[in-house]
Design a protein around this motif. Sequence first.
Motif, PDB file in Angstrom:
ATOM      1  N   LYS A  77       0.833  -1.109   0.098  1.00 29.67           N
ATOM      2  CA  LYS A  77       0.125   0.146   0.090  1.00 29.67           C
ATOM      3  C   LYS A  77       0.945   1.337   0.134  1.00 29.67           C
ATOM      4  CE  LYS A  77      -4.144  -2.067   2.144  1.00 29.67           C
ATOM      5  NZ  LYS A  77      -5.036  -2.157   3.215  1.00 29.67           N
ATOM      6  N   THR A  78       2.118   1.130  -0.378  1.00 31.20           N
ATOM      7  CA  THR A  78       2.891   2.284  -0.373  1.00 31.20           C
ATOM      8  C   THR A  78       2.774   3.228  -1.530  1.00 31.20           C
ATOM      9  OG1 THR A  78       4.975   1.400   0.559  1.00 31.20           O
ATOM     10  CG2 THR A  78       5.295   3.194  -0.747  1.00 31.20           C
ATOM     11  N   ILE A  79       2.254   2.391  -2.829  1.00 31.12           N
ATOM     12  CA  ILE A  79       1.825   3.256  -4.026  1.00 31.12           C
ATOM     13  C   ILE A  79       0.413   3.667  -3.916  1.00 31.12           C
ATOM     14  CG2 ILE A  79       1.517   2.900  -6.580  1.00 31.12           C
ATOM     15  CD1 ILE A  79       3.844   0.941  -6.548  1.00 31.12           C
ATOM     16  N   ALA A  80      -0.066   4.725  -4.028  1.00 30.33           N
ATOM     17  CA  ALA A  80      -1.212   5.259  -3.917  1.00 30.33           C
ATOM     18  C   ALA A  80      -2.363   4.463  -4.939  1.00 30.33           C
ATOM     19  CB  ALA A  80      -1.301   6.857  -4.167  1.00 30.33           C
ATOM     20  N   ARG A  81      -3.500   4.176  -4.360  1.00 26.39           N
ATOM     21  CA  ARG A  81      -4.635   3.419  -5.200  1.00 26.39           C
ATOM     22  C   ARG A  81      -5.316   4.473  -5.914  1.00 26.39           C
ATOM     23  NH1 ARG A  81      -1.332   0.282  -3.620  1.00 26.39           N
ATOM     24  NH2 ARG A  81      -1.534  -1.763  -2.779  1.00 26.39           N
ATOM     25  N   SER A  82      -6.124   4.198  -6.851  1.00 30.91           N
ATOM     26  CA  SER A  82      -6.974   4.923  -7.619  1.00 30.91           C
ATOM     27  C   SER A  82      -8.416   4.340  -8.010  1.00 30.91           C
ATOM     28  CB  SER A  82      -6.325   5.560  -8.623  1.00 30.91           C
ATOM     29  OG  SER A  82      -7.467   6.328  -9.793  1.00 30.91           O
ATOM     30  N   GLU A  83      -9.452   4.908  -7.777  1.00 35.16           N
ATOM     31  CA  GLU A  83     -10.606   4.304  -8.267  1.00 35.16           C
ATOM     32  C   GLU A  83     -10.977   4.269  -9.801  1.00 35.16           C
ATOM     33  OE1 GLU A  83     -13.816   6.432  -6.111  1.00 35.16           O
ATOM     34  OE2 GLU A  83     -13.310   6.091  -3.979  1.00 35.16           O
ATOM     35  N   GLY A  84     -10.257   5.056 -10.336  1.00 37.80           N
ATOM     36  CA  GLY A  84     -10.323   5.169 -11.827  1.00 37.80           C
ATOM     37  C   GLY A  84      -8.919   4.305 -12.322  1.00 37.80           C
ATOM     38  N   LYS A  85      -8.454   4.880 -13.142  1.00 44.51           N
ATOM     39  CA  LYS A  85      -7.197   4.514 -13.831  1.00 44.51           C
ATOM     40  C   LYS A  85      -6.097   4.574 -13.091  1.00 44.51           C
ATOM     41  CE  LYS A  85      -4.671   4.511 -18.408  1.00 44.51           C
ATOM     42  NZ  LYS A  85      -4.563   5.128 -19.743  1.00 44.51           N
ATOM     43  N   ALA A  86      -5.363   3.639 -12.803  1.00 44.31           N
ATOM     44  CA  ALA A  86      -4.133   3.571 -12.141  1.00 44.31           C
ATOM     45  C   ALA A  86      -3.191   4.510 -12.681  1.00 44.31           C
ATOM     46  CB  ALA A  86      -3.543   2.282 -11.883  1.00 44.31           C
ATOM     47  N   VAL A  87      -2.449   5.378 -11.786  1.00 44.19           N
ATOM     48  CA  VAL A  87      -1.535   6.344 -12.019  1.00 44.19           C
ATOM     49  C   VAL A  87      -0.076   5.572 -12.217  1.00 44.19           C
ATOM     50  CG1 VAL A  87      -0.239   8.311 -11.503  1.00 44.19           C
ATOM     51  CG2 VAL A  87      -2.647   8.185 -11.006  1.00 44.19           C
ATOM     52  N   ARG A  88       0.139   5.094 -13.450  1.00 42.15           N
ATOM     53  CA  ARG A  88       1.262   4.218 -13.526  1.00 42.15           C
ATOM     54  C   ARG A  88       2.745   4.998 -13.638  1.00 42.15           C
ATOM     55  NH1 ARG A  88      -0.244  -0.338 -11.434  1.00 42.15           N
ATOM     56  NH2 ARG A  88      -1.646  -1.760 -12.652  1.00 42.15           N
ATOM     57  N   VAL A  89       2.597   6.241 -14.389  1.00 41.39           N
ATOM     58  CA  VAL A  89       3.785   7.109 -14.537  1.00 41.39           C
ATOM     59  C   VAL A  89       3.533   8.564 -13.871  1.00 41.39           C
ATOM     60  CG1 VAL A  89       5.148   8.218 -16.533  1.00 41.39           C
ATOM     61  CG2 VAL A  89       3.859   6.032 -16.681  1.00 41.39           C
ATOM     62  N   ILE A  90       4.871   8.903 -13.156  1.00 46.46           N
ATOM     63  CA  ILE A  90       4.941  10.385 -12.552  1.00 46.46           C
ATOM     64  C   ILE A  90       6.341  10.825 -13.437  1.00 46.46           C
ATOM     65  CG2 ILE A  90       5.658  11.592 -10.975  1.00 46.46           C
ATOM     66  CD1 ILE A  90       4.038   9.447  -9.177  1.00 46.46           C
ATOM     67  N   ASP A  91       6.042  11.645 -14.371  1.00 40.87           N
ATOM     68  CA  ASP A  91       6.937  12.203 -15.132  1.00 40.87           C
ATOM     69  C   ASP A  91       7.620  13.592 -14.399  1.00 40.87           C
ATOM     70  OD1 ASP A  91       8.900  13.023 -16.952  1.00 40.87           O
ATOM     71  OD2 ASP A  91       7.641  12.235 -18.625  1.00 40.87           O
ATOM     72  N   LYS A  92       8.548  13.676 -13.835  1.00 42.25           N
ATOM     73  CA  LYS A  92       8.961  14.855 -13.208  1.00 42.25           C
ATOM     74  C   LYS A  92      10.047  15.759 -14.116  1.00 42.25           C
ATOM     75  CE  LYS A  92       8.902  12.848  -8.633  1.00 42.25           C
ATOM     76  NZ  LYS A  92       9.633  12.624  -7.402  1.00 42.25           N
ATOM     77  N   ARG A  93      10.109  15.200 -15.326  1.00 42.85           N
ATOM     78  CA  ARG A  93      11.007  16.073 -16.041  1.00 42.85           C
ATOM     79  C   ARG A  93      10.526  17.276 -16.516  1.00 42.85           C
ATOM     80  NH1 ARG A  93      12.054  11.616 -20.614  1.00 42.85           N
ATOM     81  NH2 ARG A  93       9.742  11.457 -20.351  1.00 42.85           N
ATOM     82  N   LYS A  94      11.142  18.294 -16.528  1.00 40.85           N
ATOM     83  CA  LYS A  94      10.928  19.796 -17.023  1.00 40.85           C
ATOM     84  C   LYS A  94      11.684  19.969 -18.227  1.00 40.85           C
ATOM     85  CE  LYS A  94      10.104  21.382 -12.332  1.00 40.85           C
ATOM     86  NZ  LYS A  94      10.722  22.418 -11.146  1.00 40.85           N
ATOM     87  N   ILE A  95      10.666  19.802 -19.320  1.00 41.12           N
ATOM     88  CA  ILE A  95      11.631  20.023 -20.637  1.00 41.12           C
ATOM     89  C   ILE A  95      10.747  21.212 -21.440  1.00 41.12           C
ATOM     90  CG2 ILE A  95      11.901  17.412 -21.027  1.00 41.12           C
ATOM     91  CD1 ILE A  95       9.372  17.003 -22.306  1.00 41.12           C
TER      92      ILE A  95
END
Length: 432
Positions: free
Chosen positions: A414-432
């Motif tokens: 349960k470390t990774i946040a759950r979602s009632e909708g589509k799972a958030v699989r990607v966090i893109d922190k790049r600033k391009i």
Amino acid sequence: MFWNRPVETMGSEQLADIQSGRLKELVGRVYNQVPFYREKIQQTGLLPEDVNSLEDLAKLPFIHKQDMRDNYPYGLFAVPLSEIVRLHASSGTTGRPTVVGYTKRDIGMWSEVMARSLTAAGVSRQSFVQIAYGYGLFTGGLGVHYGAELVGASVIPVSSGNTHRQLLLMKDFGTTALACTPSYALHIAETMRESGINREELALKVGIFGAEPWSERMRKEIEEELGIKAIDIYGLSEIIGPGVACECEAQDGLHINEDHFYPEIINPETGVVLPDGEKGELVITTLTKEGMPMVRYRTRDLTVLQRGTCSCGRTLVRMGKVLGRSDDMLIIRGVNVFPSQVETVLLELGETSPHYQLIVDREDNMDLLTVMVEVTEDMFSDEVRRLEILERKIKEALSSVLSVSAKVKLVGPKTIARSEGKAVRVIDKRKI
């Protein structure tokens, strides 16, 4: 400068006539020679003779990357294998590559559009072009290589990596043009500073950068750090490789070589063709490619089209910088990465929970991928040695499938946040 002035400055009516003729021939060819296309076209109720102009193109169905996977490896080829002189490939969602075949004529056409692109960027017979794109199945290195040789420039085929050696060769060989990813260009600039190399010691004048998204802010930083003009180039393996489109020295949009690659912009949700100037998904039809033609291929890249004569004199339609994607594909250090690839690896190993997340960041101007994977309560409370072994096993499996290194971080339940909708699989922190 122009490589092929008559084509690059052609009037719109004359160009449309050429495009229409090539489209009609293309549709007849794929219908007769590729069973997949024949079935797709028949499903629409059309026959090849129903496509007579560019306006008829919208009647035809789209082609998707999944179609390439479903027809792996040679199912979309339109010529006998004896006429295929080269194969290139890009990554697929299960690690199986998507294959592209080229005839001798295709290689000649690719060299032609790359010669146009490099000339528009300022490359000439007097140039020394250092290619720091990867060679091999990746199309970047060889695409630029053949175009530069056609122009008559001196080619330095270094390939990617070994940054100190790259700088040594730049100084010793008098490199005037650098071809690589924009993030690697910034890494080169950083290594220059650390090594005490002043940009005035180099002969660099221009950089041709592509294979990953980059912003105007990043362009400005590259130009200031290296003292060059930074040119954006666009391409994808499914179509040809680099050379589909490229900026000129005016840097006001990328000129699409539309006598070979006909572009459309569609609404990614409805598939409806949008007018020029509206943001949408780029769709490309390869008008002249023999080995593996693509009819209405959905690139998933979001951009806009702009028509009219550029200040450089070219009349070819221009596309804006890619603004994002309409699917979940990530581009990391020039390599296509899909979250579903990670899921496949984890399911095959069968030693973790089904919860994972990809975190993409950019440090020291290089893309970094971290894969967070949840493990069960029993596993997480197990000895550290066992967790380290599992971490290493996942990392090796991911490296084999993704063709790019990734850091693996095992986390508790349960470390990774759950979602009632589509799972958030990607966090893109790049600033391009």
